[in-house]
Design an enzyme around this catalytic site. Sequence first.
Site, mmCIF file in Angstrom:
data_model
loop_
_atom_site.group_PDB
_atom_site.id
_atom_site.type_symbol
_atom_site.label_atom_id
_atom_site.label_comp_id
_atom_site.label_asym_id
_atom_site.label_seq_id
_atom_site.Cartn_x
_atom_site.Cartn_y
_atom_site.Cartn_z
ATOM 1 N N LYS A 156 -0.810 25.170 2.005
ATOM 2 C CA LYS A 156 -1.345 23.931 2.586
ATOM 3 C C LYS A 156 -2.792 24.146 3.077
ATOM 4 C CE LYS A 156 3.276 22.331 3.953
ATOM 5 N NZ LYS A 156 4.140 21.861 5.065
ATOM 6 N N TYR B 40 5.496 13.464 -0.463
ATOM 7 C CA TYR B 40 6.273 13.364 0.782
ATOM 8 C C TYR B 40 7.025 12.036 0.898
ATOM 9 C CZ TYR B 40 4.507 17.734 2.772
ATOM 10 O OH TYR B 40 4.245 19.073 3.030
ATOM 11 N N ARG C 101 6.181 31.629 7.520
ATOM 12 C CA ARG C 101 5.906 30.822 8.715
ATOM 13 C C ARG C 101 6.141 31.627 9.993
ATOM 14 N NH1 ARG C 101 8.915 25.330 6.451
ATOM 15 N NH2 ARG C 101 7.157 24.560 5.201
ATOM 16 N N ASN D 16 2.164 24.564 9.111
ATOM 17 C CA ASN D 16 3.105 25.622 8.730
ATOM 18 C C ASN D 16 2.838 26.242 7.358
ATOM 19 O OD1 ASN D 16 4.010 23.551 7.165
ATOM 20 N ND2 ASN D 16 6.012 23.352 8.144
ATOM 21 N N HIS E 167 4.332 24.937 1.494
ATOM 22 C CA HIS E 167 5.427 24.059 1.069
ATOM 23 C C HIS E 167 6.210 24.736 -0.050
ATOM 24 C CE1 HIS E 167 7.647 20.728 -0.660
ATOM 25 N NE2 HIS E 167 7.212 21.166 -1.830
ATOM 26 N N GLU F 194 8.009 17.488 -8.170
ATOM 27 C CA GLU F 194 6.785 18.001 -7.559
ATOM 28 C C GLU F 194 5.905 18.712 -8.587
ATOM 29 O OE1 GLU F 194 8.376 20.255 -4.287
ATOM 30 O OE2 GLU F 194 9.047 18.441 -3.251
HETATM 31 P P1 GTP Z 1 7.647 21.239 3.355
HETATM 32 O O1 GTP Z 1 7.770 22.472 2.550
HETATM 33 O O2 GTP Z 1 6.254 20.947 3.830
HETATM 34 O O3 GTP Z 1 8.299 20.067 2.681
HETATM 35 O O4 GTP Z 1 8.438 21.593 4.685
HETATM 36 P P2 GTP Z 1 9.999 21.647 4.888
HETATM 37 O O5 GTP Z 1 10.740 21.357 3.618
HETATM 38 O O6 GTP Z 1 10.299 22.912 5.589
HETATM 39 O O7 GTP Z 1 10.197 20.452 5.901
HETATM 40 P P3 GTP Z 1 10.404 18.913 5.617
HETATM 41 O O8 GTP Z 1 10.341 18.600 4.166
HETATM 42 O O9 GTP Z 1 11.607 18.479 6.377
HETATM 43 O O10 GTP Z 1 9.137 18.284 6.362
HETATM 44 C C1 GTP Z 1 7.870 18.245 5.726
HETATM 45 C C2 GTP Z 1 6.815 18.665 6.704
HETATM 46 O O11 GTP Z 1 6.751 17.680 7.725
HETATM 47 C C3 GTP Z 1 7.086 19.976 7.425
HETATM 48 O O12 GTP Z 1 6.569 21.074 6.733
HETATM 49 C C4 GTP Z 1 6.395 19.778 8.745
HETATM 50 O O13 GTP Z 1 5.043 20.147 8.663
HETATM 51 C C5 GTP Z 1 6.504 18.293 8.957
HETATM 52 N N1 GTP Z 1 7.631 18.000 9.837
HETATM 53 C C6 GTP Z 1 8.945 18.022 9.549
HETATM 54 N N2 GTP Z 1 9.681 17.671 10.606
HETATM 55 C C7 GTP Z 1 8.796 17.416 11.583
HETATM 56 C C8 GTP Z 1 8.925 16.985 12.918
HETATM 57 O O14 GTP Z 1 10.018 16.785 13.435
HETATM 58 N N3 GTP Z 1 7.762 16.817 13.601
HETATM 59 C C9 GTP Z 1 6.562 17.037 13.036
HETATM 60 N N4 GTP Z 1 5.445 16.861 13.747
HETATM 61 N N5 GTP Z 1 6.393 17.441 11.786
HETATM 62 C C10 GTP Z 1 7.501 17.628 11.073
HETATM 63 MG MG MG Z 2 10.310 19.684 2.412
#
Ligand code: GTP
Ligand code: MG
Length: 147
Positions: free
Chosen positions: A9, A49, A102, A112, A115, A126
């Site tokens: 990212k 997303y 992470r 973080n 992805h 994707e």
């Molecule tokens: P990605 O690999 O980025 O998709 O992350 P992930 O699969 O571990 O998490 P997810 O798909 O659930 O969420 C996508 C992104 O949204 C995360 O990487 C976080 O940066 C952000 N995110 C998810 N949940 C939260 C939350 O509760 N609060 C905030 N601020 N950001 C969140």
């Molecule tokens: Mg995700």
Amino acid sequence: MEKTFLMVKPDGVQRGLIGEIVKRFEQKGFQLVGSKLVHITKEQAELHYQEHKGKDFYERLVNFITSGPVFAMVWQGDQVIALSRAMIGKTNSLEAAPGTIRGDYAIHTHLNLIHGSDSPQSAEREIGNFFKPDELVDYSKVIQQWI
Ligand code: GTP
Ligand code: MG
């Protein structure tokens, strides 16, 4: 062979962590089949997303992922989707274990670093969102039989 979409990212690119992140997946034994440094469009970000549309963090997420270049990659290997997610670590920064990307390098959930696709369906979608078929390289490595 199974493929996944991984993306350093904008925070990871700015912090100079592309090499460190690529190194981890190479050393694990996965095979890189495509990569590019790209500043993604708002449309691509919204498609990427789409499952989070409507959530309170959605707008911040789309703004963040389009705020600078990302390093988009396609990797392949047995169980690469689940294993790369394990190497990436949990989404919540307080739960991301040391030893994961992470856990070792990120403090905040919204910054973080990386992805990774979470299922074969998302991986396919994707990869298609970021790469044309001719941007992926089909090749084999002799070492593969030892991994
Ligand atoms: P990605 O690999 O980025 O998709 O992350 P992930 O699969 O571990 O998490 P997810 O798909 O659930 O969420 C996508 C992104 O949204 C995360 O990487 C976080 O940066 C952000 N995110 C998810 N949940 C939260 C939350 O509760 N609060 C905030 N601020 N950001 C969140
Ligand atoms: Mg995700």
